[in-house]
Design a protein around this motif. Structure first.
Motif, PDB file in Angstrom:
ATOM      1  N   THR A  21     -51.416  40.038 -61.919  1.00 28.00           N
ATOM      2  CA  THR A  21     -50.876  39.422 -63.128  1.00 28.00           C
ATOM      3  C   THR A  21     -49.682  40.201 -63.648  1.00 28.00           C
ATOM      4  O   THR A  21     -48.664  39.618 -64.042  1.00 28.00           O
ATOM      5  CB  THR A  21     -51.966  39.329 -64.220  1.00 28.00           C
ATOM      6  N   VAL A  22     -49.774  41.513 -63.632  1.00 30.72           N
ATOM      7  CA  VAL A  22     -48.664  42.359 -64.086  1.00 30.72           C
ATOM      8  C   VAL A  22     -47.449  42.158 -63.182  1.00 30.72           C
ATOM      9  O   VAL A  22     -46.316  42.048 -63.648  1.00 30.72           O
ATOM     10  CB  VAL A  22     -49.082  43.847 -64.146  1.00 30.72           C
ATOM     11  N   ALA A  26     -43.668  40.749 -64.075  1.00 32.92           N
ATOM     12  CA  ALA A  26     -42.433  41.455 -63.720  1.00 32.92           C
ATOM     13  C   ALA A  26     -41.459  40.514 -63.019  1.00 32.92           C
ATOM     14  O   ALA A  26     -40.255  40.520 -63.306  1.00 32.92           O
ATOM     15  CB  ALA A  26     -42.747  42.657 -62.833  1.00 32.92           C
ATOM     16  N   ILE A  27     -41.973  39.691 -62.124  1.00 30.23           N
ATOM     17  CA  ILE A  27     -41.127  38.722 -61.419  1.00 30.23           C
ATOM     18  C   ILE A  27     -40.613  37.670 -62.396  1.00 30.23           C
ATOM     19  O   ILE A  27     -39.421  37.346 -62.409  1.00 30.23           O
ATOM     20  CB  ILE A  27     -41.901  38.064 -60.259  1.00 30.23           C
ATOM     21  N   ILE A  33     -36.667  47.502 -60.854  1.00 31.25           N
ATOM     22  CA  ILE A  33     -37.764  48.319 -60.342  1.00 31.25           C
ATOM     23  C   ILE A  33     -38.254  49.339 -61.369  1.00 31.25           C
ATOM     24  O   ILE A  33     -39.460  49.568 -61.503  1.00 31.25           O
ATOM     25  CB  ILE A  33     -37.397  48.988 -58.995  1.00 31.25           C
ATOM     26  N   GLU A  34     -37.347  49.928 -62.126  1.00 26.40           N
ATOM     27  CA  GLU A  34     -37.766  50.904 -63.143  1.00 26.40           C
ATOM     28  C   GLU A  34     -38.598  50.232 -64.227  1.00 26.40           C
ATOM     29  O   GLU A  34     -39.622  50.786 -64.667  1.00 26.40           O
ATOM     30  CB  GLU A  34     -36.543  51.595 -63.762  1.00 26.40           C
ATOM     31  N   GLU A  35     -38.175  49.076 -64.673  1.00 26.43           N
ATOM     32  CA  GLU A  35     -38.922  48.342 -65.703  1.00 26.43           C
ATOM     33  C   GLU A  35     -40.282  47.893 -65.171  1.00 26.43           C
ATOM     34  O   GLU A  35     -41.276  47.919 -65.894  1.00 26.43           O
ATOM     35  CB  GLU A  35     -38.113  47.137 -66.174  1.00 26.43           C
ATOM     36  N   THR A  36     -40.309  47.502 -63.902  1.00 27.09           N
ATOM     37  CA  THR A  36     -41.571  47.087 -63.284  1.00 27.09           C
ATOM     38  C   THR A  36     -42.544  48.247 -63.209  1.00 27.09           C
ATOM     39  O   THR A  36     -43.722  48.102 -63.543  1.00 27.09           O
ATOM     40  CB  THR A  36     -41.318  46.507 -61.877  1.00 27.09           C
ATOM     41  N   VAL A  37     -42.059  49.402 -62.794  1.00 26.37           N
ATOM     42  CA  VAL A  37     -42.905  50.602 -62.720  1.00 26.37           C
ATOM     43  C   VAL A  37     -43.449  50.936 -64.109  1.00 26.37           C
ATOM     44  O   VAL A  37     -44.638  51.244 -64.268  1.00 26.37           O
ATOM     45  CB  VAL A  37     -42.122  51.787 -62.114  1.00 26.37           C
TER      46      VAL A  37
END
Length: 85
Positions: A21-22, A26-27, A33-37
Motif C-alpha cells: 500500500t505504501v 509512492a507511485i 526515490i528519496e521521498e519514497t524511502v
C-alpha cells in the motif's frame, strides 16, 4: 485505493498500512526515490534489494516511470504481487 482505505489511513491511529500500500501511494504521488524511502520509513519499512518486488518498484521510480499498468506488467512477469490489486 478506495475511499475507505484512504480514510482509514488518515483517521485510524492504530492502522499500519501494508508495504504494498505504501509503495502504491509512492507511485500514485509520483514520489522520487528519496521521498519514497522517507514514506516507507515513516510506515516502518525499507526498500530491500533482496526482494524482487522492491527492486522493480525502485527501478520504475528511479526512471520516473509511474504508469501503473507498465509497473504491474513487470511485476506480473516476475510473479510478484500487483499494485492496486
Amino acid at each position: 485505493m478506495d475511499r475507505r482505505l484512504f480514510s482509514k489511513i488518515r483517521k485510524a491511529v492504530d492502522y499500519s498500512p501494508k508495504k504494498k500500500t505504501v509503495m502504491a501511494l509512492a507511485i500514485a504521488l509520483h514520489l522520487n526515490i528519496e521521498e519514497t524511502v522517507e514514506l516507507l520509513e515513516s510506515a516502518g519499512y525499507a526498500l530491500s534489494h533482496s526482494h524482487k518486488f522492491d527492486v522493480i518498484i525502485e527501478f520504475f521510480i528511479r526512471q520516473e516511470k509511474y504508469n501503473i499498468h507498465e509497473i504491474n506488467e513487470a511485476l506480473f512477469a516476475f510473479e510478484q504481487p500487483l499494485l492496486g490489486a
